[in-house]
Enzyme design. Structure first.
Site, PDB file in Angstrom:
ATOM      1  N   HIS A  40     -13.415  -2.307  -1.059  1.00  0.00           N
ATOM      2  CA  HIS A  40     -12.467  -1.907  -0.016  1.00  0.00           C
ATOM      3  C   HIS A  40     -12.769  -2.624   1.294  1.00  0.00           C
ATOM      4  CE1 HIS A  40      -9.406   1.405  -0.234  1.00  0.00           C
ATOM      5  NE2 HIS A  40      -9.292   1.130   1.050  1.00  0.00           N
ATOM      6  N   THR A  67      -6.267   2.330  -6.939  1.00  0.00           N
ATOM      7  CA  THR A  67      -7.506   2.083  -6.206  1.00  0.00           C
ATOM      8  C   THR A  67      -8.485   3.207  -6.519  1.00  0.00           C
ATOM      9  OG1 THR A  67      -6.283   0.967  -4.464  1.00  0.00           O
ATOM     10  CG2 THR A  67      -8.469   1.775  -3.888  1.00  0.00           C
ATOM     11  N   TYR A  99      -2.565   5.362  -4.171  1.00  0.00           N
ATOM     12  CA  TYR A  99      -3.722   6.239  -4.130  1.00  0.00           C
ATOM     13  C   TYR A  99      -3.373   7.447  -4.978  1.00  0.00           C
ATOM     14  CZ  TYR A  99      -5.881   3.720  -0.230  1.00  0.00           C
ATOM     15  OH  TYR A  99      -6.484   2.785   0.550  1.00  0.00           O
ATOM     16  N   GLY A 149     -14.029 -10.283   2.077  1.00  0.00           N
ATOM     17  CA  GLY A 149     -14.694 -11.339   2.832  1.00  0.00           C
ATOM     18  C   GLY A 149     -14.088 -12.726   2.706  1.00  0.00           C
ATOM     19  N   SER A 170       0.843  -1.203   0.000  1.00  0.00           N
ATOM     20  CA  SER A 170       0.000   0.000   0.000  1.00  0.00           C
ATOM     21  C   SER A 170       0.873   1.245   0.000  1.00  0.00           C
ATOM     22  CB  SER A 170      -0.866  -0.004   1.261  1.00  0.00           C
ATOM     23  OG  SER A 170      -1.371   1.292   1.510  1.00  0.00           O
ATOM     24  N   ARG A 220     -15.992   5.744   9.134  1.00  0.00           N
ATOM     25  CA  ARG A 220     -15.797   4.572   9.996  1.00  0.00           C
ATOM     26  C   ARG A 220     -16.062   4.951  11.439  1.00  0.00           C
ATOM     27  NH1 ARG A 220     -10.472   3.230   7.241  1.00  0.00           N
ATOM     28  NH2 ARG A 220     -11.179   3.277   5.092  1.00  0.00           N
ATOM     29  N   ASP A 232     -11.829  -9.180  -4.303  1.00  0.00           N
ATOM     30  CA  ASP A 232     -11.521  -9.298  -2.879  1.00  0.00           C
ATOM     31  C   ASP A 232     -12.743  -8.921  -2.054  1.00  0.00           C
ATOM     32  OD1 ASP A 232     -11.644  -6.526  -2.322  1.00  0.00           O
ATOM     33  OD2 ASP A 232      -9.482  -6.242  -2.449  1.00  0.00           O
ATOM     34  N   LYS A 272      -8.382  -1.344  -9.090  1.00  0.00           N
ATOM     35  CA  LYS A 272      -9.014  -2.011  -7.943  1.00  0.00           C
ATOM     36  C   LYS A 272     -10.180  -1.182  -7.415  1.00  0.00           C
ATOM     37  CE  LYS A 272      -7.742  -3.352  -3.174  1.00  0.00           C
ATOM     38  NZ  LYS A 272      -8.228  -2.302  -2.286  1.00  0.00           N
TER      39      LYS A 272
END
Ligand SMILES: Cc1cc2nc3c(=O)[nH]c(=O)nc-3n(C[C@H](O)[C@H](O)[C@H](O)COP(=O)(O)O)c2cc1C
Length: 394
Positions: free
Chosen positions: A287, A167, A141, A320, A118, A176, A318, A263
């Site tokens: 994400h 991304t 990013y 889970g 990342s 969040r 991607d 992504k």
């Protein structure tokens, strides 16, 4: 996430599943840090659905197939991988355990799968390339400071990274709320609540006190106000460029000479456009439920994205993935491979290098066992025909 162990795991040897590793990570981390890794945006509906989507499919296994030896050997992005798996980028991983990025990169190299670093990692682009020379992808990013973005990309190119991952599901940061409740805020403030929380995990706290909070190594020169992990963690999106669009992505395609992965895709029309633009792979992702709450589960979005890609560009997924059966289901529905975020992150936090390896060992063993129990000798035999809708249970 369910954990059916009779007793909570106390060490790596007690961990038989990703759920066990998550439990152990939880034991080792202050709540604020665990929640930062574990949580999702708002009501966490997407976070939950990423998992429950897998439960809506059941296997219809073949029997009487010679499965004495099965091969999970895959092709990802045009090259061999020992598993249909890549490690997803997870920023601020070092906040959970020092050296987490390296532990993950080394585990990936050992398992013969790609690792994605990342841009908000706590380890430098060059350090990873030097110390974990496997298949490396770099996730960038798109920052408002364009010069800085291109400098990062140039560093990844110089360091020999095979692919650039852009991304696109984070034009602004998700909301969040666990971070707010835990006082995991920017600028980082010690409050009675988080001091008590940190003190409840003395080993973690002592390491941070003695050796300092990890730093976002690759963002040192980016002026978004702060580069400590805690600061960046809860200021996700602050320096990102919400104006980034198709024209700018085309510029990235033009200037980056190697493989380009996009992504965070969830629709057929976007996939179609990405194929036309010449990107080399698409990752269906939300994400890990950390951005748009209410976004579809990635497994549910996969068929539509595959339709848009129309075989012109490979599609991975991607979100889970916690079991080998999840990997088998995603592949049966047409994904070329899957990426894992929290599964390996929990492993690294639970046990450093050995924990990251353990997470991948578990997923590999579960995938192989699933293939054997389904009568699939190789990944090509994981087809939609192996799946049936789960019966509705009221
Ligand atoms: C703690 C954490 C940090 C993350 N940081 C990044 C990041 O820096 N860049 C990015 O593209 N995705 C990031 N993601 C999203 C992951 O790459 C991936 O899409 C997601 O974790 C997949 O879901 P899973 O955790 O259920 O496997 C992060 C996810 C987590 C849990």
């Amino acid at each position: 996430m369910t954990n059916r162990s009779l007793s909570a795991p106390r060490c790596l040897a007690d961990c038989y599943s990703i759920a066990d590793l998550r439990q152990l990570a939880r034991r080792r981390l202050p709540r604020a840090v665990f929640d930062f890794f574990d949580g999702g945006a708002e009501d966490e509906a997407t976070l939950r659905e990423n998992r429950s989507a897998y439960d809506r499919y059941r296997f219809a296994p073949h029997v009487l197939v010679n499965v004495a030896e099965v091969s999970p050997q895959a092709t990802l992005l045009g090259a061999d991988a020992n598993l249909p798996l890549a490690i997803a980028p997870t920023g601020a991983a070092g906040f959970g355990v020092r050296g987490a990025d390296l532990a993950l990169a080394k585990a990936a190299a050992k398992h013969g799968i790609p690792y994605t670093l990342s841009s908000s990692a706590t380890t430098a682009i060059e350090t990873i390339a030097r110390e974990a020379p496997g298949r490396l992808w770099f996730q960038a990013y798109v920052f408002r400071n364009r010069e800085f973005f291109w400098q990062l990309v140039a560093r990844a190119e110089r360091a020999g990274y095979e692919a650039l991952v852009i991304t696109v599901d984070l034009p602004v940061g998700g909301k969040r709320e666990r971070d707010f409740h835990n006082h995991f805020s920017v600028p980082f403030r010690f409050t009675p609540r988080n001091v008590l929380d940190f003190a409840s995990r003395p080993r973690w706290a002592l390491d941070m006190l003695l050796r300092g909070m990890p730093v976002m190594e690759n963002l040192r020169d980016l002026d978004v106000g702060a580069t400590s992990a805690s600061a960046i963690a809860s200021s996700v999106g602050r320096g990102y460029d919400a104006a980034f669009d198709w024209v700018r992505l085309a510029e990235v395609r033009e200037r980056w000479p190697r493989k380009l992965i996009v992504k965070g895709v969830a629709r057929a029309d976007d996939a179609q456009r990405l194929a036309a633009l010449g990107c080399d792979a698409i990752v269906v992702s939300n994400h890990g439920g950390r951005q748009l709450d209410g976004a579809r589960a990635t497994l549910d979005a996969l068929p539509e994205v595959l339709r848009g890609a129309a075989g012109r560009v490979p599609v991975m997924l991607d979100g889970g993935i916690r079991r080998g059966t999840d990997i088998a289901k995603a592949l049966a529905l047409g994904a070329q491979g899957v990426w894992v975020g929290r599964a390996t992150l929990f492993g690294a936090v639970a046990g450093g290098d050995a924990g990251a390896l353990r997470a991948l060992d578990i997923l590999r063993d579960e995938l192989q066992r699933t293939m054997q129990l389904c009568g699939a000798q190789n990944l090509q035999q994981l087809s939609p025909d192996l799946l049936r809708p789960a019966p509705c249970i009221n």
